[in-house]
Design a protein around this motif. Structure first.
Motif: not given
Length: 911
Positions: A485-494
């Motif tokens: 998986r790769i998100s579009v925007s950066p995600l937080g650790p949780l």
């Protein structure tokens, strides 16, 4: 519990079973002489004076028996009688199973106990039976067989096929007998159990301690559960149960389950590893048939098989389960595939004379984007962002190149599939073109398919990677979609842990440009696009880099879309073509899954932002644009007045809508290209053409004439509703109801994991070109214009001949009380009655029988103009349509609804 032995028997009278197929064969299996019941069609063929010219060796799994292959047996005999290759089918019942010999057992089966026949011995059993019968057919006995097995068998193609554990065993035998085997076929099976993945729940429960003998031998629980994994009639279910009526006859079922190697301590673990390695070395043609709804043989097992057999063709029956051959035409698929692999002289089409290829190589899809790496003019504007985001060509080149390097560094390989769970806009454009630059394949299944449809689509494509916004990543997590998986925007650790993401596009966009990138060729796959799913599970359509380049060329050539053109794309596929053409693409503020959310103000703002002269959207979107035109201010009206070309695709555009569009864009030429996911642009008609067609007597929806580069043919429809194999062109095709068949450079290259669907759609060889059967039906008028009359599966087979529903619908829709209609057939094929169903939505009509005066008026109108008799006129509460276009009517569901109404079941509130 003692289980006494029993000799092999001939089966009793069973449905779909020909007693002439049955025989008892005594062979030495290496641990003694044993008797097998075998399904063998040799005598059935010889009774018709036919000698085999091919042999299929079939092996069932657990807890079935050779009855599983009865339909394949019948199909092979029928094919031979019809002049096709004469395939002999040999399908033994395994020992302790079916009607083969029952061995004596002193106890119940356990994984490590002695009361189990191991997979190594089962392969030896299979070898003993088939070697004996192949040698017998060659005119020698097993004892007199030559040392070289190939000399003792038939001098014609030998193919294996297996299901369940019979798939593993038959593949293993084939891999160890490549001197005799020409090809292999397998239905839902598994070779390798990943250490980090749990055993499927049904097997886990059966294998748990004392549950194994209880569920498999003492009771018939395992048998009953398995037989529920297919749509079986009571008679067929009883036939499958016939050899297993008592516990003493079910020891083989329990023994087979006990021999599943769940870990390296199991006695058969090492042998299964050897079989897996042998299969990976098998280099003959192979076909993998799969029912994805199987709760035991899951997608990971198909993925493993494809890794071992990269040459294999795949055909998925998306709604099929474990007993896939009971629910679908697997025999037809198998014979089609075998005909393609081993054509007879009568089936071989002479190759067309080679002609020099003078066409230039297609321009790479990313060529224009790369050439404009320093261009500061606007490349794309995305109104789905808040505020609207615009990027220059230089920015777009830089970010796509950085993401491409980042993907490469992350481990994305050429040919890897990347599922794009990103709405149309700048983010999707960046991800897509980054993938194109490194030869990764973009998998695009839009949200309009719904969660279930998207799950089927993404799972069938089997991507190695997923790039998604949070809603898409949430679906991937909830439904267990494959891929890193790769998100579009950066995600937080949780959130990263929750969605199991490794990085983001934002982070990848910071990757330095170091080292070279792979260079894909025109023949490499570029994208998998999915159909709307309006007539069944959505199909993945394969586009190569050359296909996409040809499509971009069509837009440039036919509609004068060139570098610098401003294009407002309310129709997602064409937003993605902007960088390939050099056009400035603007994504308007709308919901992709709800075309009616596009307003006149939103499209005007998009025109202003991109200085656009061209607009592309679906008819459903344009209707709302026309309905909200009164909300425009002076600046927005002026922007709409600068538009020179309006295109609408996804469904035919009636004249009244074209007139309404003309009021919004008064200076624009209005065109309605006809196409489909498999060929996005095939014919074209403008507003004047629609008006001219409406003034004539032809029925249906006129979609104009083929665009430059498209060849059109017609396959006539017979009285049974099927399209003919012959293709008609020119004047011979005029005025006949048929299926449209097209050829063009920008058509898809095939369907993904649907071997038979691809083969059927492209089975024609007229003129040495590649043709595609569109499944759309209609006729061609004397002026060469194409008139659509529905889909092939919606043909109504009346006593007077086949009827395309679209022609009558176009006639009925002219009545002022009708908003939309669908004509369906009710009754048996060949004697169907024509029923008109009207859409109540947005009208004062009530569901049920139509008002008498309206019904009489429509029936008289149809009889007067077309000479057809409407048996009834009904009103449905709503029409089932696809989400993507909100226009493709599911006539099959309407026909079932109409049948219920007419048989007195009341008026169902839902269709």
């Amino acid at each position: 519990m003692n289980h006494p032995g029993r000799p092999a028997l001939l089966p009793p009278t069973l449905p779909e079973w020909d007693p002439v197929w049955s025989r008892i064969v005594d062979v030495d299996t290496g641990d003694g002489e044993h008797a097998f019941h075998v399904l063998d069609t040799l005598e059935a063929l010889r009774a018709e004076g036919i000698e085999p010219t091919g042999t299929i060796l079939a092996l069932h799994g657990n807890p079935t028996w050779s009855y599983l292959w009865r339909r394949l047996a019948a199909a092979t005999v029928d094919s031979a009688l019809s002049g096709g290759r004469a395939w002999r089918l040999i399908a033994p019942d395994q020992l302790d199973m079916g009607f083969s010999e029952r061995l004596t057992h002193d106890g119940l089966p356990t994984p490590h106990g002695p009361e189990v026949r191991r997979i190594s011995q089962r392969i030896a059993d299979f070898d003993a039976v088939v070697t004996t019968l192949l040698a017998e057919a060659a005119g020698s006995s097993a004892a007199d067989a030559a040392p070289d097995p190939a000399e003792a068998g038939p001098q014609h193609p030998v193919v294996t096929i297996g299901h369940d554990w019979g798939g593993v065993l038959s593949l293993g035998w084939a891999a160890r007998n490549t001197d005799r085997v020409a090809a292999a076929i397998s239905l839902n099976t598994a070779v390798h159990q990943p250490e980090d993945a749990p055993i499927p729940a049904p097997l886990r429960a059966t294998l748990a301690g004392p549950m194994l003998p209880t569920a498999t031998v003492v009771t018939d629980g395992f048998l009953r559960v398995t037989l529920r994994l297919g749509e079986l009639s009571p008679e067929v279910r009883a036939a499958f149960r016939a050899p297993y009526e008592s516990a003493s006859l079910r020891h083989g079922i329990g023994g087979f389950v006990a021999d599943i190697p769940v870990d390296e301590r199991h006695p058969s673990h090492a042998e299964l590893q050897r079989i897996g390695a042998d299969i990976a070395a098998f280099d003959r043609p192979a076909l993998l048939v799969w029912g994805p709804k199987d709760p035991v043989f899951l997608e990971r097992y198909l993925r493993d098989l494809r890794g071992r057999l990269p040459q294999a063709d795949v055909h998925r029956f998306e709604l099929g389960s474990h007993l896939v051959s009971e629910d679908y035409d697997v025999p037809g698929l198998v014979l089609d595939w075998l005909s393609a692999q081993f054509p007879t002289a009568s089936e071989t089409t002479p190759a067309p004379e080679a002609t020099p290829d003078t066409a230039p190589a297609p321009r790479p899809v990313t060529a224009i984007l790369d050439a404009r790496a320093e261009d500061e003019t606007i490349a794309s504007v995305d109104f789905s962002q808040d505020p609207a985001q615009q990027i220059s060509w230089r920015q777009l080149w830089h970010v796509t190149t950085s993401i491409a390097h980042g993907l490469r560094d992350l481990g994305v390989q050429p040919g890897d599939r990347v599922s794009m769970l990103v709405p149309p806009g700048n983010n999707l454009t960046a991800a897509l073109y980054a993938c194109l630059k490194i030869g990764a394949v973009a998998v695009v299944a839009d949200a309009g398919l719904g969660p279930r449809g998207m799950t089927r689509a993404v799972t069938s494509a089997d991507p190695q990677w997923i790039i998604g916004e949070l809603p898409g990543l949430g679906l991937a997590r909830a439904f267990g979609w494959p891929g890193r998986r790769i998100s579009v925007s950066p995600l937080g650790p949780l959130q990263r842990r929750l969605f199991r993401t490794e990085t983001s596009l934002t982070e990848l966009a910071r990757t330095p440009h170091t080292g070279g990138l792979p260079t894909p060729t025109g023949a490499d796959d570029a994208a998998i696009l999915f159909t709307s799913g309006s007539t069944g599970p959505a199909k993945g359509v394969r586009y190569t880099h050359a296909d996409i380049a040809a499509l971009a060329d069509v837009l440039s050539r036919v509609f004068d879309v060139r570098e610098g053109t401003g294009l407002v794309a309310g129709f997602p596929p064409f937003a993605l073509l902007g960088p390939a053409i050099g056009a400035t693409s603007v994504t308007p503020d709308m919901s992709v899954t709800k075309p009616k959310t596009l307003t006149a103000a939103a499209i005007a703002e998009a025109i202003i932002a991109g200085d656009a002269t061209m607009v592309f959207a679906s008819p459903a979107a344009y209707r709302n644009v026309a309905a909200t035109v009164g909300d425009l201010n002076a600046e927005q009206r002026a922007a709409c007045a600068q538009v020179e070309l309006v295109l609408s695709a996804g469904a035919p555009v009636p004249l009244d809508l074209m007139d309404a569009i003309a009021e919004v864009f008064p200076a624009a030429a209005i065109h309605s290209p006809y196409g489909m996911t498999e060929g996005l642009l095939l014919t074209d008609i403008d507003r004047e053409g629609v008006a001219a067609a409406a003034a004539g007597d032809d029925l249906g929806v006129c979609v104009g004439t083929p665009i430059d580069g498209v060849e059109l043919a017609l396959a006539p429809i017979d009285d049974s509703g099927n399209s003919a194999d012959e293709l008609l062109t020119g004047t011979a095709a005029r005025g006949r109801l048929g299926e449209f068949v097209v050829s063009a450079a920008h058509l898809k290259s095939g369907y993904d994991n649907l071997w038979r669907t691809s083969a059927q759609a492209a089975r024609d060889g007229l003129g040495g070109r590649t043709w595609h059967r569109t499944n759309d039906i209609g006729h061609i008028d004397d002026a060469g214009r194409v008139w659509l009359e529905g889909r092939l599966q919606h043909v109504v087979t009346t006593p007077r001949g086949p009827v395309g529903p679209g022609g009558l619908e176009a006639l009925i829709d002219t009545d002022p009380e009708v908003s939309r209609s669908a004509v369906v057939g009710v009754g048996p094929d060949g004697t169907q009655a024509l029923v008109a169903v009207l859409d109540a939505e947005g009208t004062p009509l009530s569901p049920g029988l139509a008002p008498l005066d309206l019904s009489a008026r429509l029936r008289a109108r149809v009889a007067e103009v077309d000479g057809q008799d409407l048996a009834a006129v009904l009103v449905a509460p709503t029409f089932p349509t696809d989400i993507r276009h909100n226009s493709k009517i599911d006539r099959s569901r309407l026909a079932a609804w109409a049948d219920r109404v007419l048989t007195g079941d009341g008026v169902p509130r839902r269709v």
